[in-house]
Design an enzyme around this catalytic site. Sequence first.
Site, PDB file in Angstrom:
ATOM      1  CD  GLU A   1     -29.135  19.467 -30.067  1.00 24.89           C
ATOM      2  OE1 GLU A   1     -29.225  20.543 -29.435  1.00 24.89           O
ATOM      3  OE2 GLU A   1     -28.165  18.699 -29.980  1.00 24.89           O
TER       4      GLU A   1
ATOM      5  CG  ASP B   1     -22.176  13.696 -28.236  1.00 27.00           C
ATOM      6  OD1 ASP B   1     -22.745  14.657 -27.690  1.00 27.00           O
ATOM      7  OD2 ASP B   1     -22.303  13.419 -29.441  1.00 27.00           O
TER       8      ASP B   1
ATOM      9  CE1 TYR C   1     -24.973  23.488 -26.526  1.00 24.11           C
ATOM     10  CE2 TYR C   1     -26.411  22.579 -28.217  1.00 24.11           C
ATOM     11  CZ  TYR C   1     -25.715  22.438 -27.034  1.00 24.11           C
ATOM     12  OH  TYR C   1     -25.766  21.246 -26.354  1.00 24.11           O
TER      13      TYR C   1
END
Lengths: 259, 382
Positions: A46, A57, A168
Amino acid sequence: MTRITDAFGRRSQPLLIACTIAGDPTPEASLAVIRAMITAGADMIELIVPFTNPVADGPVIRRGHERAIRSGNGIGTVFSLIEAVRRESEVPIILMTYANPVIARGEDRFLLDAAEAGADGILVVDMPPEEGRSLIAQERLDPIFIIAPSTPTMRMKEFGTLGKGFLYLVSAPGVTGRRDHLPTDLCPRIEALKAVTDLPVAVGFGIGSAGTAEEAVSAGADAVIAGSAITAAIEASSGDPGEDVAAVVRAIRAGIRPS
Amino acid sequence: MRFGPYGGRYAPEILMEPLRDLADAYDAFREDPKAQEELGSLLRRYAGRATPLYRCRNLGTNSTICLKREDLLHGGAHKINNTLGQALLAEKSGKTRLIAETGAGQHGVATAMAGAVLGLEVEVFMGAVDMQRQAPNVSRMELLGATVTPVTTGSKTLSDAVDEALRSWAATADDSHYLIGSCVGPDPFPRMVRDLQSVIGEELRSQSIAEEGRLPDAVVACVGGGSNAIGTFFPLLDDPVRLIGAEAGGRGLNPGDHGASLTCGSPGVLHGAYTSLLQDEEGRISPTHSISAGLDYPGVGPEHALLRDIGRAEYLTVTDAEAVAAFRLLSRREGIIPALESAHAVAAALRLAEEMPEESLIAVTLSGRGDKDLQAITGGGA
C-alpha cells in the site's frame, strides 16, 4: 482477474499488506524500503500519497507525510515509484490517498495515470461512495473501501457490492497507529462483514507486531495491513531504512499462521 | 447537502455514521420549539443578545458606517452564538464531551464557556504558534475548565488544529461532539453554523430598518472560515444589499503571504468539504499568513464559494497593515478596540465609503473585541 484478486486466490495463508509513504524519507530510500518489504514477505504494497493534512493518520504516519513533502515528493514521485516497482515485481500495489490530490489532478486523469504506472487498487480515505462517483464508475483500478466500527450493516453490504479486491476493516475507532492488542469484538465484526460480502477482509489500524497480526488472523482476517510500525522503523533508522523495515515485516509475518 | 457544487461530506468512513447521526439530531433540534426557546433564552440572558447596531460618530466618511456589536457578547466575540447552540444540541444528544479547535482562541473560549455552563467536558486543540500569539485566551480557556492541547504538526496553526480535532473525534465520537468553530467541514456543519450565526443578520436587518429607516446599502464582514460573514449575509440574501467579505490579504498576495481563499483559491477538498482552497497544483494545502490568527486558514465555508461564483457576494482582500490602521483608527475615534479579524472588515468598509455614493449606509459586523490582539499590535506584529 486483477493482481489483487489473484493474490487472494493463490494464498495458502492470510496476506500481509505493507504500507509506506511514497518518498519517505527520499525517493531512493523509499524504493529501497518497498524492495525490502517485498523481499521480507509482504504480499501486497500500500503506497501512500504524501499529503499536507492527513486527518485519518496518527502521529507516526503524519510525520512520514511531512518528511516526504519536505524532501519535495509529490505525485510524480508516487507514479515513478510504482513504475520502478512494476519493472521488477508483479506484487499488487494499492494507492492510498486523500481526496484533494485526486481532485487537483482531475479524477479521471489521476486514475488513468495511476493505472498506467502499474497500480492495481485505490483507496481514497475521505472520499466515500456518495462523493466518489468516478471512482466507482471506473474499471482501471480496484476501488478499496474502509469499513469502520460504526459502519451499519446495510452500508457494509453496499461496500461489498461497490468495492473490488478486498474490504479494509478498521480494527477500532480512531486513527492509524500501533496498539498492544486488538479489540475483543473483532471476530464478530469480521463475521458480520463476511455475512454480507464475498470480498476478502483485510484488517488494519493497530497491526504492528506478530502478536497483533496473530490476533487479527485468529479473528478471521484474510489479510493484515501494517503501516505505522513500518513508518516508525524508517523514522528511527540511522542507516539503511530497508534493513530496519525488513525486520519489522518479518516480525509481523511471523504472526501470520497458515489459515 | 451542497451549495451548488460546493460542500458535501468528504470524510473518513469512521466519521460517516457520527455525521449522519449529527445531521439527524440537528434537524430535530431545529424543529424542536422547546430546544429553540432554551437556546433563545441562553442567547438573551447568558450571552447578552441582542447586540446593538452602533452608528459611528467620528470616522469622517461621506457614508454612514454602522457597527453590529458582536464584540459586546459574553466572551467578546460572535463565537458564543454558535457554541451555545452546538453545546445545547450535544447535551440533548447525550454527549458528555466537547472537542473544539481554535485559531485566535475566541472559539476555544466560547466553547469552554458553553461547556462550563452546560456541564460538558471540553478539550480544545490549538496550534502551538497560535497558543503563543494568543496566550491570554489560553489562560481563559484553562480557567473555564477546558483542557488546551497544543498541536505541533505542520504549520502549528488553525488548519493543523482542525486535523487534530477531527482525529480526536474519530476516536471518541460515541460520547463526544465536535464543536466546529466556523461554517466549514462536512455536512451538516456549514449549514448548522450558518443557522446558529444567522441571528447576527436577522438582528442587523431589523435594527437597520428600525433605527436607520432603511436597509444598509452594503454589509461588510471579515472572512476566515466565514461564520460571522455567512451569519450576517444569509438573512439578507433576498434583499437589495451588497454583501462584501473581507479576506486576509496578509503581506500581499504571493503564495504563503495571505489567507485569501476566495480571492486566490481554487476548488478542492479540505476538512470534509469541497470548497475554495489555497493549494498548489498537486492539491497540497498551502501555508497561509495573517496578522489575525482567526483569518489564517487555507479554506473557507463552502457556501461562500457559491455566493462568490454566482456573484451574490463580493470578496476583497485587506492587508495586515490596512487592518492595523483600521484597528487603531476605530480605537482612537470611536473608543472601540476591534478584534484584528473585525478590523479587516472595518478597513474594507472605510475603502467602500470612499467608492460608494455619498450618504450610503454601510453596516459592518464587528465580530469580536481586540483585547486579545494588543500584543500583536504593540509587539510590532504588523
